[in-house]
Design an enzyme around this catalytic site. Structure first.
Site, PDB file in Angstrom:
ATOM      1  N   GLY A 115      42.510  76.744 104.704  1.00  0.00           N
ATOM      2  CA  GLY A 115      43.295  77.647 104.269  1.00  0.00           C
ATOM      3  C   GLY A 115      43.210  78.562 103.389  1.00  0.00           C
ATOM      4  O   GLY A 115      43.926  79.765 103.383  1.00  0.00           O
TER       5      GLY A 115
ATOM      6  N   GLY B 153      43.153  72.354 108.646  1.00  0.00           N
ATOM      7  CA  GLY B 153      42.851  71.124 109.662  1.00  0.00           C
ATOM      8  C   GLY B 153      43.146  69.649 108.642  1.00  0.00           C
ATOM      9  O   GLY B 153      43.875  68.977 109.258  1.00  0.00           O
ATOM     10  N   HIS B 154      42.509  69.709 107.205  1.00  0.00           N
ATOM     11  CA  HIS B 154      42.806  68.453 106.839  1.00  0.00           C
ATOM     12  C   HIS B 154      43.937  67.984 106.332  1.00  0.00           C
ATOM     13  O   HIS B 154      44.079  66.969 105.687  1.00  0.00           O
ATOM     14  CB  HIS B 154      41.564  68.532 105.630  1.00  0.00           C
ATOM     15  CG  HIS B 154      41.948  69.359 104.467  1.00  0.00           C
ATOM     16  ND1 HIS B 154      42.454  68.807 103.252  1.00  0.00           N
ATOM     17  CD2 HIS B 154      41.817  70.652 104.166  1.00  0.00           C
ATOM     18  CE1 HIS B 154      42.481  69.612 102.388  1.00  0.00           C
ATOM     19  NE2 HIS B 154      42.433  70.743 102.717  1.00  0.00           N
TER      20      HIS B 154
ATOM     21  N   THR C 167      28.194  81.401 113.436  1.00  0.00           N
ATOM     22  CA  THR C 167      28.283  80.526 114.673  1.00  0.00           C
ATOM     23  C   THR C 167      29.423  79.751 114.291  1.00  0.00           C
ATOM     24  O   THR C 167      29.822  79.032 113.257  1.00  0.00           O
ATOM     25  CB  THR C 167      27.077  79.527 114.688  1.00  0.00           C
ATOM     26  OG1 THR C 167      26.047  80.315 114.796  1.00  0.00           O
ATOM     27  CG2 THR C 167      27.252  78.761 115.960  1.00  0.00           C
TER      28      THR C 167
ATOM     29  N   CYS D 264      44.916  70.637  93.477  1.00  0.00           N
ATOM     30  CA  CYS D 264      43.708  71.532  93.149  1.00  0.00           C
ATOM     31  C   CYS D 264      44.013  71.744  91.671  1.00  0.00           C
ATOM     32  O   CYS D 264      43.095  72.042  90.917  1.00  0.00           O
ATOM     33  CB  CYS D 264      43.959  72.986  93.810  1.00  0.00           C
ATOM     34  SG  CYS D 264      44.222  72.747  95.522  1.00  0.00           S
TER      35      CYS D 264
HETATM   36  N1  PMP Z   1      47.848  76.557 100.996  1.00  0.00           N
HETATM   37  C1  PMP Z   1      48.263  75.460 100.494  1.00  0.00           C
HETATM   38  C2  PMP Z   1      49.674  75.342 100.329  1.00  0.00           C
HETATM   39  C3  PMP Z   1      47.466  74.061 100.264  1.00  0.00           C
HETATM   40  O1  PMP Z   1      48.093  73.038  99.731  1.00  0.00           O
HETATM   41  C4  PMP Z   1      46.077  74.370 100.261  1.00  0.00           C
HETATM   42  C5  PMP Z   1      45.262  73.174 100.076  1.00  0.00           C
HETATM   43  N2  PMP Z   1      45.526  72.320  98.675  1.00  0.00           N
HETATM   44  C6  PMP Z   1      45.632  75.575 100.636  1.00  0.00           C
HETATM   45  C7  PMP Z   1      46.388  76.495 100.858  1.00  0.00           C
HETATM   46  C8  PMP Z   1      44.159  75.520 100.847  1.00  0.00           C
HETATM   47  O2  PMP Z   1      43.643  75.070 102.072  1.00  0.00           O
HETATM   48  P1  PMP Z   1      42.152  74.417 102.131  1.00  0.00           P
HETATM   49  O3  PMP Z   1      41.975  73.261 101.377  1.00  0.00           O
HETATM   50  O4  PMP Z   1      42.068  74.128 103.884  1.00  0.00           O
HETATM   51  O5  PMP Z   1      41.396  75.604 101.846  1.00  0.00           O
END
Ligand code: PMP
Length: 386
Positions: free
Chosen positions: A76, A204-205, A240, A330
């Site tokens: 993301g 993905g996660h 890649t 985060c």
């Molecule tokens: N956008 C939002 C709304 C998220 O919650 C997150 C992940 N906490 C991200 C972006 C970032 O995604 P990624 O962990 O795949 O970098």
């Protein structure tokens, strides 16, 4: 989904999810026998290339987009930052960007860098219920605006944003729209043939795929500048391809579609039960975010426990094996209040009393009953002590 019981109750599925058994099965051959590089001109490479194309097709179908509008990324964060950079290069004569105050840090964190480069970054405040009013966008937009960034679903409150209406305002002013759909994917339907955003991110996660893989939808016809030039991904991203990750993301999209069609209802009922059990018993518990169910992602609730430090509640719950979150994962390493709740007008103390509960596919009625029983006991104890 594997129903094997865990030794803890995970009500923090918005932080991350496990890889589903179906996703893992789909990925495994691409670590072992089908380990080819999609650029190699022999069967091993061709197999890998074919698998990447198939996954791109799954994702395009999931979003009602075209395969060539899907760019695979590392997640993301990369998708968001690529979209912002791409939009600014597509509108070189415009020097302003409008960003909602409730965006994820992967977008808001660009502000000082963009300002250093001479861009004006204007922050759009939400309503007290955590939605961005299209009128706020209308008041702020100008012919200098290159891009408007509004996420589809907020990852802390679950508030669904009026992306379609904001899009109309932005396009009328000649600006592009990027939406971060990381928290929306697999929770509410996304149809990009109807809501014609210029770009969209997913990860993905958050949808039972692996970490380190994501996608960026880029509407065809838009100019684009690559963050990482190279020959892969139709010259839009060098390096890649992460073939197992891409295959896993394709399978995760297929499974997310099925879950949306068949099981999301069950999750919604459990979420409502959790919310009501606490709000009905304790008058100081309030919901942060919209009340109407059509304005909320169905798996999440953000509750304020007024007068109680959420950090303490969180630790008490962890001791009982129940995992929830204070705001976004985060930012939960620190005890700064959530930027989303403070933007909604909450005081520091109010924002620091909030917990986010996000239910994954494996959440059961037993998990919710245990959580409400334990949390109710903790709340009674805290009230008595104060
Ligand atoms: N956008 C939002 C709304 C998220 O919650 C997150 C992940 N906490 C991200 C972006 C970032 O995604 P990624 O962990 O795949 O970098």
């Amino acid at each position: 989904m594997n129903t094997q019981r865990l030794s803890f109750i995970d009500l923090d599925s918005s932080a991350t999810t496990p890889v589903s058994p179906g996703v893992l099965d789909a990925m495994m051959p691409f670590f072992r026998e089908h380990y080819g590089n999609p650029s190699s001109p022999y069967p091993l490479g061709e197999q890998a290339k074919e698998a990447v194309a198939q996954a791109r097709g799954h994702l395009a179908q999931f979003l009602s987009a075209e395969p060539r509008e899907i760019l695979f990324t590392s997640g993301g964060t990369e998708s968001n930052q690529t979209a912002v950079r791409g939009a600014l290069s597509a509108r070189p004569d415009r020097k302003e960007i409008l960003v909602s105050a409730i965006e994820h840090s992967s977008i808001l964190g660009l502000k000082p860098f963009l300002e250093k480069e001479g861009y004006k970054v204007s922050i759009l405040p939400p309503t007290p219920y955590g939605r961005i009013d299209p009128e706020t966008v209308k008041a702020a937009i100008s012919e200098n605006t290159a891009l408007v960034c509004v996420m589809w679903v907020n990852n802390e409150t679950g508030a669904i944003q009026p992306v379609g209406e904001i899009l109309d305002v932005a396009h009328q002013a000649g600006a592009l729209v990027h939406t971060d759909a990381v928290a929306a994917t697999g929770k509410i339907p996304i149809d990009l043939s109807r809501i014609r955003v210029d770009s969209l991110s997913l990860s993905g996660h958050k949808i039972y795929g692996p970490k380190g893989i994501g996608a960026l939808f880029l509407r065809k016809g838009e100019t684009f500048s690559s963050l990482m030039p190279g020959s892969q991904e139709r010259k839009r991203r060098g390096g890649t391809e992460n073939v197992p990750g891409i295959v896993g993301l394709g399978q995760a999209a297929l499974e997310a579609k099925e879950y949306l069609e068949t099981c999301i209802e069950k999750t919604t009922l459990l979420r409502d039960h959790l919310e009501e059990s606490l709000m009905d018993c304790f008058p100081f518990v309030r919901r942060n975010g919209p009340r109407e169910s059509f304005l909320r992602a169905p798996h999440m609730t953000n509750l304020g426990f007024l007068g109680i430090a959420a950090e303490k509640l969180l630790l008490d719950l962890v001791r009982e094996g129940i995992y929830v979150s204070m705001g976004s994962a985060c930012s939960s390493g620190s005890i700064e209040p959530s930027h989303v709740l403070t933007a909604m007008g909450q005081t520091r103390e109010e924002a620091l009393s909030a917990l986010r509960f996000s239910l994954g596919r494996s959440a059961t009625a037993r998990d919710i009953d245990r959580t409400t029983t334990i949390l109710s006991g903790i709340l009674r104890e805290k009230r008595r002590a104060s």
